[in-house]
Design a protein around this motif. Structure first.
Motif, PDB file in Angstrom:
ATOM      1  N   ASN A  59       0.830  -1.203   0.000  1.00 49.14           N
ATOM      2  CA  ASN A  59       0.000   0.000   0.000  1.00 49.14           C
ATOM      3  C   ASN A  59       0.862   1.250   0.000  1.00 49.14           C
ATOM      4  O   ASN A  59       0.534   2.246  -0.613  1.00 49.14           O
ATOM      5  CB  ASN A  59      -0.892   0.001   1.233  1.00 49.14           C
ATOM      6  N   ARG A  60       1.978   1.154   0.708  1.00 46.26           N
ATOM      7  CA  ARG A  60       2.848   2.321   0.758  1.00 46.26           C
ATOM      8  C   ARG A  60       3.409   2.637  -0.631  1.00 46.26           C
ATOM      9  O   ARG A  60       3.447   3.788  -1.060  1.00 46.26           O
ATOM     10  CB  ARG A  60       3.986   2.071   1.749  1.00 46.26           C
ATOM     11  N   ARG A  80      -2.673   0.611  -7.274  1.00 44.11           N
ATOM     12  CA  ARG A  80      -3.143  -0.202  -6.155  1.00 44.11           C
ATOM     13  C   ARG A  80      -2.316  -1.459  -6.002  1.00 44.11           C
ATOM     14  O   ARG A  80      -1.546  -1.812  -6.883  1.00 44.11           O
ATOM     15  CB  ARG A  80      -4.595  -0.643  -6.409  1.00 44.11           C
ATOM     16  N   THR A  81      -2.548  -2.137  -4.882  1.00 45.10           N
ATOM     17  CA  THR A  81      -1.991  -3.477  -4.764  1.00 45.10           C
ATOM     18  C   THR A  81      -2.985  -4.425  -5.435  1.00 45.10           C
ATOM     19  O   THR A  81      -4.143  -4.053  -5.665  1.00 45.10           O
ATOM     20  CB  THR A  81      -1.855  -3.900  -3.291  1.00 45.10           C
ATOM     21  N   PHE A  82      -2.527  -5.640  -5.738  1.00 45.56           N
ATOM     22  CA  PHE A  82      -3.446  -6.633  -6.302  1.00 45.56           C
ATOM     23  C   PHE A  82      -4.649  -6.760  -5.377  1.00 45.56           C
ATOM     24  O   PHE A  82      -5.793  -6.821  -5.797  1.00 45.56           O
ATOM     25  CB  PHE A  82      -2.768  -8.007  -6.393  1.00 45.56           C
ATOM     26  N   HIS A  83      -4.322  -6.799  -4.089  1.00 41.27           N
ATOM     27  CA  HIS A  83      -5.360  -7.042  -3.107  1.00 41.27           C
ATOM     28  C   HIS A  83      -6.399  -5.924  -3.078  1.00 41.27           C
ATOM     29  O   HIS A  83      -7.603  -6.170  -3.117  1.00 41.27           O
ATOM     30  CB  HIS A  83      -4.713  -7.224  -1.735  1.00 41.27           C
ATOM     31  N   VAL A 216       2.725  -3.565 -13.947  1.00 37.02           N
ATOM     32  CA  VAL A 216       2.985  -4.263 -12.681  1.00 37.02           C
ATOM     33  C   VAL A 216       4.434  -4.049 -12.253  1.00 37.02           C
ATOM     34  O   VAL A 216       5.368  -4.367 -12.991  1.00 37.02           O
ATOM     35  CB  VAL A 216       2.717  -5.783 -12.790  1.00 37.02           C
ATOM     36  N   ASP A 217       4.588  -3.505 -11.062  1.00 36.20           N
ATOM     37  CA  ASP A 217       5.925  -3.297 -10.490  1.00 36.20           C
ATOM     38  C   ASP A 217       6.278  -4.521  -9.632  1.00 36.20           C
ATOM     39  O   ASP A 217       5.378  -5.235  -9.179  1.00 36.20           O
ATOM     40  CB  ASP A 217       5.903  -2.032  -9.611  1.00 36.20           C
ATOM     41  N   GLU A 218       7.558  -4.757  -9.416  1.00 34.23           N
ATOM     42  CA  GLU A 218       8.010  -5.875  -8.560  1.00 34.23           C
ATOM     43  C   GLU A 218       7.407  -7.202  -9.016  1.00 34.23           C
ATOM     44  O   GLU A 218       6.973  -8.024  -8.204  1.00 34.23           O
ATOM     45  CB  GLU A 218       7.621  -5.616  -7.076  1.00 34.23           C
TER      46      GLU A 218
END
Ligand code: ATP
Ligand code: MG
Length: 710
Positions: A59-60, A80-83, A216-218
């Motif tokens: 989230n950060r 956003r995150t996937f979640h 998508v990062d990371e």
């Protein structure tokens, strides 16, 4: 927009159609390239802001990406995150797909697993409970149903904490309990979204018509479940851009895999693949250490490593410091941090990173004692903290009262109003003494005050109501404000972030790698975790460890094996002799004085690398307290042999060899004269006289019973 990018980054930013894959090391500007890519596309009118979904890991990171995008003029893009992306879609589509409200999220998963275990009549201790929960999570992200768990776990070589059949049973019961209580867990959010998108083409079409482009990062840490979700979002369209670094894969234990990153070209033959090697983040000194660490790495991810090339001016050498015990390590670290702050490094630009969260406590205490502000908890949970919720409620009611609130009489500007309201919640201009809960709460309130100050700087006319709206928005996105304190964080949660000064603490065997990393693959993941830690530093990097846990304790710990060949006085794994490359020159400019070591000779402890001054320790070639890897049986044989020689010569035993020399021989077990000659106490004369005997003993030969003592 493209000016701030190098040619390869520009290639990424301008490749707006078709699949794009960026494989690059830490600090090479992957995240920067994708944010610029999105902003460039939006500003050029090629991408519609609302049609882009950027997915990051925490989230950060998502909050930071939104901030960067806003600055670049692409504020409307979802990051956003996937979640959180899945949760939003699930909330929106649940009434249509299933009916009714979305079930509640499980808050205390471990407790529910404990209950499931109890129902299955399985007793689990705390560690087992944590590990079984981890296994259930792994099973879910790899889309393994309870019945298939035993086979899947065996196939993946999972080191299951209990019998696989038992875990499978607990897992099934856990799922049952959730269903009975109408609850879903973190993994269900993704599973259910995947399920709905798979089964309901109308809903899938709806989502796909909204989002056209995915970034998508990371990507090296994508789980099979996240990958499935991504594929469903994408449909058969090609507009996917992924960036990652296989050398930073640190979530394999949860089921994530760099395979999707590394096989991207195979799956998308027409993909634009870009490699970045220029490291813009760290100095050549930090980069040298990072490269050195990876040069010893093994396994698939290591085959794809890219040697980083620093673009920055030289800086201080990384420092290596050994402490007697953990409190001393924490105090020493706090002292250095205070010196850094005094030298002008902002507290917010300093981080202390450790392997497990339980290590934080001693650092909290030491920083509080040194009067250094710090930020401890994961940023995700900031808005969930009770004090923050109460403070926001206070601000909300003050905003509602408006001018009628007597508390705000004569207070006109937003920051002052915020301070006035929050002083009712325990905020004070100065932090309270000590560490602990009171201090934590104060830090949270101080962070809110700072947030109000920053907000007022960008929105001059902002009112309390505007601030509350901003806070609500942030809370919804779970984006915590940056706290201007030293960051205390686990290595896992430091991913993607950077600081001017980074302290990597607790680098002992058992902690790094962590004791439960047993297989080669698990140990390699630990090495990558340390690599992630090292590459968070822009300028100052300090690596430390303590030989015992508490003061006066037995100095039984050894520094991390990953530092062998990198820290001064340690040998490169698989080679002989000490090497002291670059590191530890002690130049540490601005570091407030690294530990000053005497440079009398090259006698360094071969276990911990400390300079040895005591004559006995010099002979032993290690600190007396450092753990010995002596061959005890050989030592006994050498002593017996020595007794025989002494008898023959009519001299005391130590005239043959001292105990220390015998120990050193038994530890080194030399295979040839040259190796024996370098051991302290074995001069040329003794070598000539006793060399053949000693080498024969070391080779395991029996010199005959004549010399044996009875
Ligand atoms: P990680 O693998 O750790 O996530 P990353 O590859 O995503 O790293 P970034 O965080 O994007 O790297 O960039 C690292 C730092 O280098 C940032 O401070 C960024 O602003 C800076 N940087 C990246 N590219 C450039 C550039 N072309 N010119 C100047 N600074 C740059
Ligand atoms: Mg990044």
């Amino acid at each position: 927009m493209l000016d701030g990018l190098d040619p390869e980054q520009r290639e990424v930013a301008t490749a707006l159609h078709g699949p794009v894959c960026v494989l690059a090391g830490a600090g090479t500007g992957k995240t920067r390239a994708i944010t610029h890519r999105i902003a460039f596309g939006v500003r050029a009118g090629i991408l519609q802001p609302a049609s882009v979904l950027a997915v990051t890991f925490t989230n950060r990171a998502a909050g930071e990406m939104r901030g960067r995008l806003r600055q670049l003029g692409a504020g409307g893009v979802q990051a956003r995150t996937f979640h959180s992306a899945a949760l939003r879609q699930l909330q929106y589509f649940w009434p249509k797909a299933v009916g009714g409200d979305l079930p509640r999220l499980v808050e205390r998963k471990i407790q529910l697993v404990a209950e499931a275990a109890a129902r299955c009549r399985v007793r689990l201790d705390r560690n087992e409970l944590r590990d079984v929960t981890g296994e259930i999570e792994w099973a879910k992200v790899t889309q393994t149903v309870p019945a298939d768990y035993p086979a899947a776990a065996a196939k993946s070589g999972r080191d299951a904490p209990r019998d696989a059949a038992e875990i499978s049973q607990i897992y099934a019961m856990y799922e049952q309990l959730k269903r009975d209580r109408s609850m879903i867990d973190f993994e269900d959010v993704l599973l259910l979204t995947v399920g709905i998108l798979q089964d309901r083409h109308d809903i899938a079409d709806h989502v796909r018509s909204q989002y056209q482009h995915f970034v998508v990062d990371e990507y090296q840490d994508v789980s099979p479940l996240q990958q499935r979700l991504l594929e469903l979002w994408l449909g058969d369209r090609p507009n996917l851009c992924v960036v990652g670094d296989a050398s930073q894969t640190i979530y394999s234990f949860t089921g994530a895999t760099p395979d999707h990153l590394l096989n991207f070209r195979t799956k998308h033959p027409d993909a634009t693949v870009v490699k970045l090697v220029r490291d813009y983040r760290s100095t050549p000194q930090v980069v040298h250490l990072a490269n050195g660490l990876l040069s010893q790495a093994r396994g698939r991810a290591a085959e794809h490593r890219l040697e980083l090339v620093s673009q920055r001016e030289p800086g201080p050498e990384p420092l290596y410091t050994e402490y007697a015990d953990e409190p001393a390590e924490a105090e020493g670290t706090a002292r250095r941090i205070r010196d850094l702050i005094a030298a002008g490094v902002p507290a917010g630009e300093i981080a202390v990173l450790y392997r497990i969260n339980a290590q934080s406590e001693v650092y909290e205490q030491a920083l509080a004692d040194a009067g250094v502000p710090y930020q401890l908890r994961g940023a995700e949970r900031f808005f969930e903290r009770q004090e923050v919720r109460k403070a926001i409620a206070g601000l909300r009611s003050a905003a509602r009262f408006g001018d009628n609130d007597p508390l705000l009489d004569d207070v006109v500007d937003l920051p002052s109003q915020t301070r006035a309201v929050l002083s009712g919640n325990g905020w004070t201009p100065q932090p309270p003494a000590g560490s602990g809960a009171v201090r934590d709460q104060w830090e949270s309130l101080a962070a809110l005050v700072r947030l109000a100050e920053d907000f007022a700087k960008t929105r001059f006319t902002a009112t309390l109501s505007d601030l509350v709206a901003e806070l609500d928005e942030r809370a919804a996105a779970q984006h915590a404000p940056t706290v201007q304190g030293v960051t205390l964080a686990s290595l896992h949660s430091a991913k993607g972030l950077e600081w001017d000064a980074v302290f990597l603490v607790g680098l002992t065997e058992g902690m790094m790698p962590i004791t439960y990393a047993k297989t080669d693959e698990q140990v390699e993941e630990e090495r990558r975790l340390l690599y992630v830690g090292v590459t968070r530093a822009r300028l100052h990097l300090v690596l430390s460890w303590a030989l015992s846990r508490s003061p006066g304790g037995r100095a039984s710990r050894r520094p991390s094996r990953f530092l062998n060949g990198l820290r001064p006085g340690s040998s490169v794994p698989g080679s002989r002799g000490a090497s002291a490359p670059r590191a530890g020159s002690g130049s540490g400019a601005g570091m407030g004085g690294p530990a000053k070591r005497k440079r009398r000779s090259s006698a360094l402890c071969r276990v911990c690398g400390k300079t040895l001054t005591d004559a006995g320790e010099v002979k032993l070639m290690r600190c007396e307290d450092c753990p010995s890897d002596m061959d005890e049986a050989l030592y006994e044989r050498l002593r017996d042999w020595r007794a025989g020689q002494a008898r023959e010569l009519g001299q005391p035993a130590y005239c043959v060899f001292t105990d220390k020399t015998l120990m050193a021989i038994a530890e080194a077990a030399p295979g040839e004269a040259g190796e024996l000659a370098v051991i302290a106490g074995v001069g040329a004369r003794k070598l000539e006289r006793f060399g053949a005997d000693v080498l024969a003993l070391c080779a395991g030969q029996d010199l005959g019973g004549a010399d044996e003592e009875d």
